[in-house]
Scaffold this motif. Structure first.
Motif, PDB file in Angstrom:
ATOM      1  N   ILE A 102       0.842  -1.209   0.000  1.00 15.18           N
ATOM      2  CA  ILE A 102       0.000   0.000   0.000  1.00 15.18           C
ATOM      3  C   ILE A 102       0.874   1.255   0.000  1.00 15.18           C
ATOM      4  N   ASN A 103       1.960   1.217   0.770  1.00 16.36           N
ATOM      5  CA  ASN A 103       2.891   2.353   0.775  1.00 16.36           C
ATOM      6  C   ASN A 103       3.530   2.550  -0.598  1.00 16.36           C
ATOM      7  N   GLN A 104       3.790   1.444  -1.298  1.00 17.77           N
ATOM      8  CA  GLN A 104       4.371   1.543  -2.639  1.00 17.77           C
ATOM      9  C   GLN A 104       3.375   2.167  -3.620  1.00 17.77           C
ATOM     10  N   LEU A 105       2.112   1.761  -3.511  1.00 16.78           N
ATOM     11  CA  LEU A 105       1.078   2.340  -4.377  1.00 16.78           C
ATOM     12  C   LEU A 105       0.892   3.825  -4.063  1.00 16.78           C
ATOM     13  N   GLU A 106       0.955   4.166  -2.777  1.00 16.80           N
ATOM     14  CA  GLU A 106       0.838   5.576  -2.370  1.00 16.80           C
ATOM     15  C   GLU A 106       1.970   6.405  -2.962  1.00 16.80           C
ATOM     16  N   ALA A 107       3.163   5.811  -2.990  1.00 14.71           N
ATOM     17  CA  ALA A 107       4.315   6.523  -3.551  1.00 14.71           C
ATOM     18  C   ALA A 107       4.098   6.817  -5.032  1.00 14.71           C
ATOM     19  N   LEU A 108       3.390   5.920  -5.734  1.00 19.34           N
ATOM     20  CA  LEU A 108       3.065   6.159  -7.144  1.00 19.34           C
ATOM     21  C   LEU A 108       2.008   7.247  -7.289  1.00 19.34           C
ATOM     22  N   LEU A 109       1.037   7.236  -6.388  1.00 17.29           N
ATOM     23  CA  LEU A 109      -0.071   8.201  -6.476  1.00 17.29           C
ATOM     24  C   LEU A 109       0.362   9.613  -6.125  1.00 17.29           C
ATOM     25  N   LEU A 110       1.403   9.730  -5.305  1.00 24.66           N
ATOM     26  CA  LEU A 110       1.834  11.065  -4.873  1.00 24.66           C
ATOM     27  C   LEU A 110       2.171  11.996  -6.040  1.00 24.66           C
ATOM     28  N   PRO A 111       2.982  11.565  -7.028  1.00 25.23           N
ATOM     29  CA  PRO A 111       3.238  12.467  -8.160  1.00 25.23           C
ATOM     30  C   PRO A 111       2.076  12.530  -9.148  1.00 25.23           C
ATOM     31  N   MET A 112       1.206  11.505  -9.163  1.00 27.17           N
ATOM     32  CA  MET A 112       0.125  11.477 -10.147  1.00 27.17           C
ATOM     33  C   MET A 112      -0.787  12.695 -10.010  1.00 27.17           C
ATOM     34  N   ARG A 113      -1.157  13.017  -8.774  1.00 22.90           N
ATOM     35  CA  ARG A 113      -2.113  14.105  -8.564  1.00 22.90           C
ATOM     36  C   ARG A 113      -1.569  15.462  -9.011  1.00 22.90           C
ATOM     37  N   PRO A 114      -0.356  15.866  -8.595  1.00 23.63           N
ATOM     38  CA  PRO A 114       0.158  17.156  -9.095  1.00 23.63           C
ATOM     39  C   PRO A 114       0.434  17.168 -10.593  1.00 23.63           C
ATOM     40  N   LEU A 115       0.861  16.002 -11.123  1.00 23.79           N
ATOM     41  CA  LEU A 115       1.098  15.940 -12.569  1.00 23.79           C
ATOM     42  C   LEU A 115      -0.198  16.164 -13.336  1.00 23.79           C
ATOM     43  N   LYS A 116      -1.275  15.593 -12.832  1.00 26.32           N
ATOM     44  CA  LYS A 116      -2.578  15.767 -13.471  1.00 26.32           C
ATOM     45  C   LYS A 116      -3.052  17.214 -13.340  1.00 26.32           C
ATOM     46  N   ALA A 117      -2.775  17.830 -12.160  1.00 28.11           N
ATOM     47  CA  ALA A 117      -3.210  19.215 -11.932  1.00 28.11           C
ATOM     48  C   ALA A 117      -2.479  20.192 -12.842  1.00 28.11           C
ATOM     49  N   THR A 118      -1.183  19.934 -13.091  1.00 29.19           N
ATOM     50  CA  THR A 118      -0.399  20.853 -13.934  1.00 29.19           C
ATOM     51  C   THR A 118      -0.600  20.588 -15.428  1.00 29.19           C
ATOM     52  N   ALA A 119      -1.239  19.446 -15.772  1.00 25.39           N
ATOM     53  CA  ALA A 119      -1.405  19.084 -17.190  1.00 25.39           C
ATOM     54  C   ALA A 119      -2.253  20.078 -17.957  1.00 25.39           C
ATOM     55  N   THR A 120      -3.148  20.789 -17.269  1.00 23.68           N
ATOM     56  CA  THR A 120      -4.045  21.742 -17.958  1.00 23.68           C
ATOM     57  C   THR A 120      -3.535  23.170 -17.881  1.00 23.68           C
ATOM     58  N   THR A 121      -2.327  23.350 -17.366  1.00 23.82           N
ATOM     59  CA  THR A 121      -1.768  24.695 -17.240  1.00 23.82           C
ATOM     60  C   THR A 121      -0.904  25.022 -18.448  1.00 23.82           C
ATOM     61  N   SER A 122      -0.328  26.198 -18.405  1.00 28.52           N
ATOM     62  CA  SER A 122       0.520  26.633 -19.536  1.00 28.52           C
ATOM     63  C   SER A 122       1.904  25.987 -19.474  1.00 28.52           C
TER      64      SER A 122
END
Length: 855
Positions: A102-122
């Motif tokens: 679960i900690n390993q999956l969390e480590a993957l999810l940590l960058p996913m959220r900010p990467l997704k948030a910045t994907a729609t920016t300039s």
């Protein structure tokens, strides 16, 4: 905008974490991808082929067809309470690994959220599509396992025999469709991540420096892992869950409510794994040549090459039409690792050298005591690492110790192999590898010969083709790290330390009568060592050996059995690899599961090898238990009787058994390779023990006819079974203190003083054994037994802390401590006396210069 700035902050923190570690060989350390196949069979490199799973993963099996005990739901001896306790242990271990997962999956999810948030920016790092491709189904898998973990935890905490968990595993298995979607996307996810890393330096740094939290109850800090390693974890998890279901069924009574639920969960899991293997795209392991031909990776692994009289660690790849020998190029942090091709041979041009074709090259072998000393150093380092992990702020020191241990283990891996594996190019060039066991040599040879049965055409690669193929090796490899402890996950089992008792019983399945025998190998410090050999059973299709061996384990995880046909007609011998060898009829290995072998009862098993079935039994005794002295009031016989009682009864200064065994070894065993180290057949040793205990008149006749290793084993057993060690409980702390002194004169006085205080039968027997071992060591060039080797064999037997000493602050905390801490000092004490000039009993008693600590 708030979301964007928050996401940007997380990204910056991820980018700044640039401490990805490389070990001394340039291979990934903390980013190790566990669960990768090491047998090189034709399968997907990202599907787990752990030693208890078959290549097709539909049923748990071992390599070469070894099957574990089937889940019968019946417990040995009907011990339901013990079985349910074992079930709790299995569940507790799985729960702990679930937390890590679960900690390993969390480590993957940590960058996913900010990467997704910045994907729609300039200023996007990745596009939305790239983010969704790389992290496909990770959130769903995380939620499934978090829910499972939260439901299982209270059941373990409030455990009783009525607790049911089968419904949880059943629900987990029913959600495997999510994993199917993940597997289908896995190849694309990896390729997308790699392309994004090459195109974007920010993402490259993020993907190479993901932080995985340690377990809640652990003081360990987070570890740094690559994204590629973490994306593999879900694939590995399914196979591990299936193995756990097998273990749970083994320890669940058939009438328990859990049994049918666990059976159903196992059925679903096995069907799922089977369907994965049927639908997986094999192109993952293939390289397409410019001519449009498919070249598939069949096997790869690390081998030691003897090149220009120097040992080099190589990564060897067998493709469908050629063998390629490569080394990893060292790269600066942040850059992708690359292979450099040293040479290649088309399989159509490859032959195995024979005695007639070449002179045997000189293989420089290190003295065995240097190998043993390095093992001790590594064991001490392991002990220090475990202590530092528990200490506050010990993480930085742990990393330094790990690096040092990696260097020492890598050295050991290079220097240990001695078995030649020679291959030849028809155009005249020859190459020599050194392997640690006949088993490995046979596997590599068979893999090549199997491919050579096809209609292969010789090929010549252009420089561009060779570069493309070599570059593909990094992605195609199935063995990612050199097999050393420092490259293993902390959650992996450390192996067993102690003694494995193995009875090789019988074999069947041979088509023709032959002269048959078996050898036993176990792994030790990353390589395999041959430990025992049965007698030859002549002219039979169903040999009945029924021979028992005691094998010392040093962090071992596997037992290998090889079955040979002995050839007495030298003209018919295989002249292979520059040495005369017998024909291997079959081979197989079994994982040493601590929960199975640590039972007091014998564990029966069968290894299937090329249609041959070998039946054997085994049980394990930890080192502390095997050397534990048991008080005895026995007055008759010699084994387990106080030495002064025996000498008084015999009216001798040295027990008869000691004198006779020494005499026989010096008469016909002093030139025997590995004398005192190679195990004798346990049944022969027991026969001699009985003969000496009953004072039979046939002892001398038995000794002259008995295998010399059995006689050596009988002498060792006598000293081991003394109610008190030969150098006594009382003097043990004194010997330990004396050997630790730095000043040579003080050490000399102290060590001689302690000898003088031994009871007379103990002292005279010790001096007699000492001179005998020195005579054995004089033949070291022939028997390969140095003073250090002999001290390693006898030290822990002649010296041993009493139970009271152990409880007075010298408590041993782990199995590896047992091997490394006290044992190292015990070896040094005996080695001191072995290296000392001859010690005269009369001179020792007459000399009054030795200081006394009495009063």
């Amino acid at each position: 905008m708030a979301v964007f700035f928050e996401a940007l902050c997380v990204l910056r923190s991820l980018v700044s974490a640039n401490n990805f570690n490389y070990n001394t060989d340039g291979y990934e350390g903390d980013a190790a991808e566990d669960g990768k196949s090491q047998d090189g069979s034709e399968t997907m490199p990202y599907i787990d082929e752990s030693p208890t799973m078959s290549p097709q993963l539909c049923t748990p099996r071992g390599p070469d067809g070894v099957s574990p005990t089937p889940p019968e739901g019946l417990l040995p001896g009907g011990d339901t309470e013990k079985g349910l306790e074992m079930k709790k242990l299995v569940l507790s271990g799985f729960l702990a690994s679930e937390e890590i997962y679960i900690n390993q999956l969390e480590a993957l999810l940590l960058p996913m959220r900010p990467l997704k948030a910045t994907a729609t920016t300039s200023q996007p790092v990745l596009t939305i599509q790239q983010v969704e491709t790389i992290f496909y189904k990770i959130q769903d898998i995380f939620e499934i396992h978090k829910e499972f973990y939260d439901a299982l935890l209270p059941n373990i905490q409030q455990w009783d025999e009525k607790v049911t968990v089968g419904h949880l595993f059943q629900k987990l298995a029913s959600q495997l469709g999510v994993y199917k979607a993940f597997v289908d996307n896995y190849k694309v996810a990896l390729e997308t991540a790699e392309k994004c890393s090459q195109a974007n330096i920010q993402f490259q740094k993020i993907s190479e420096n993901l932080k995985v939290k340690g377990p809640k109850d652990s003081k360990d800090c987070s570890t740094t892992v690559t994204m590629e390693a973490l994306l593999y974890k879900p694939i590995d998890r399914v196979t591990r869950s299936t193995l756990v279901l097998h273990d749970l069924l083994k320890h669940t009574p058939k009438d328990h409510p859990d049994y049918p639920l666990l059976q159903d969960a196992l059925r679903i899991s096995q069907n799922f794994l089977s369907s994965i293997n049927e639908e997986i795209d094999p192109r993952r392991t293939a390289v397409t040549t410019p001519k449009g031909e498919a070249r598939q990776l069949v096997k790869d692994g690390f081998l030691v090459e003897l090149s220009e009289s120097s040992r080099k660690l190589r990564h060897v790849f067998i493709f469908t039409d050629l063998l390629l020998c490569a080394k990893m190029k060292k790269t600066s942090a942040g850059r992708h690792q690359q292979y450099e091709c040293k040479w290649y041979i088309p399989l159509a041009d490859l032959t195995f050298q024979t005695l007639d074709e070449t002179d045997s090259p000189h293989i420089q072998v290190l003295p065995e005591h240097e190998i043993e000393e390095m093992k001790i150093k590594i064991s001490v380092l392991k002990n220090e690492i475990q202590k530092e992990k528990k200490a506050p702020k010990g993480q930085s020191r742990v990393e330094r110790l790990r690096k040092k241990m990696n260097e020492q283990e890598s050295w050991l891996l290079l220097q240990s192999p001695t078995i030649p594996f020679s291959i030849n190019n028809n155009h005249g060039k020859s190459y020599l590898f050194l392997l640690s066991s006949d088993y490995e040599r046979s596997e590599w040879r068979e893999s090549i010969q199997k491919l050579q049965r096809r209609d292969l055409q010789a090929c010549v690669l252009s420089s561009v083709e060779l570069q493309v193929l070599t570059s593909s090796c990094f992605k195609l490899r199935t063995v990612h790290n050199i097999p050393v402890t420092s490259n293993k996950d902390d959650e992996e089992t450390p192996g067993l330390y102690g003694f494995l008792h193995v009875i090789v019983r019988s074999a069947k399945g041979f088509n023709e009568s032959a002269n048959l025998y078996c050898t036993l190998e176990v792994d030790s410090f990353g390589y395999f060592v041959s430990k025992a050999k049965t007698r030859v059973f002549r002219d039979t299709t169903e040999p009945q050996w029924n021979e028992e061996f005691e094998i010392e384990l040093e962090g071992s995880q596997y037992l290998r059995i090889l079955c040979y046909e002995k050839c007495y007609d030298k003209s018919q011998l295989n002249k292979d690899d520059n040495e005369i060898v017998d024909k291997i009829m079959g081979k197989g290995q079994v994982q040493l599961d601590p929960q199975t072998v640590q039972s007091k009862n014998w564990h029966m098993d069968v290894i299937e090898m090329n249609g041959i079935k070998v039946e054997f039994s085994m049980k394990f005794t930890s080192r502390d238990l095997s050397l534990k002295r048991t008080p005895s009031k026995k007055q008759s016989g010699v084994f387990g009787v106080k030495i002064n009682v025996v000498t008084k009864r015999e009216r001798s200064k040295v027990p008869y058994i000691v004198r006779q065994c020494i005499e026989e070894v010096e008469k016909r065993g002093i030139d025997e390779v590995g004398i005192y180290r190679i195990s004798g057949v346990a049944t022969d040793i027991q026969a001699l023990k009985t003969a000496f205990d009953t004072n039979t008149k046939d002892i001398l006749m038995m000794l002259s006819d008995m295998d010399i290793n059995a006689i050596a084993g009988t002498l060792k057993l006598y000293f081991r079974e003394l109610p008190e060690p030969l150098l006594t409980d009382h003097l043990y702390p004194s010997f330990m203190a004396g050997i630790a002194l730095s000043d040579p004169a003080a050490k000399e006085n102290c060590m001689m003083h302690h000898l003088r205080h031994l009871p007379e039968p103990n002292l005279i027997t010790f001096l007699t054994l000492l001179e005998h071992l020195k005579r054995v060591a004089e033949k070291e060039p022939v028997n390969k037994m140095s003073l250090h080797n002999l001290a390693t064999v006898f030290g822990p037997t002649l010296l041993r802390p009493s139970e009271s000493e152990t409880t007075k602050g010298q408590h041993i905390t782990s199995a590896s401590d047992i091997w490394s801490h006290d044992v190292m000092a015990q070896v040094q004490v005996l080695l001191y006396y072995l290296q000392h000039p001859p010690i005269s009993l009369a001179e020792l008693k007459r000399n009054t210069l030795y200081f006394s600590t009495d009063g």
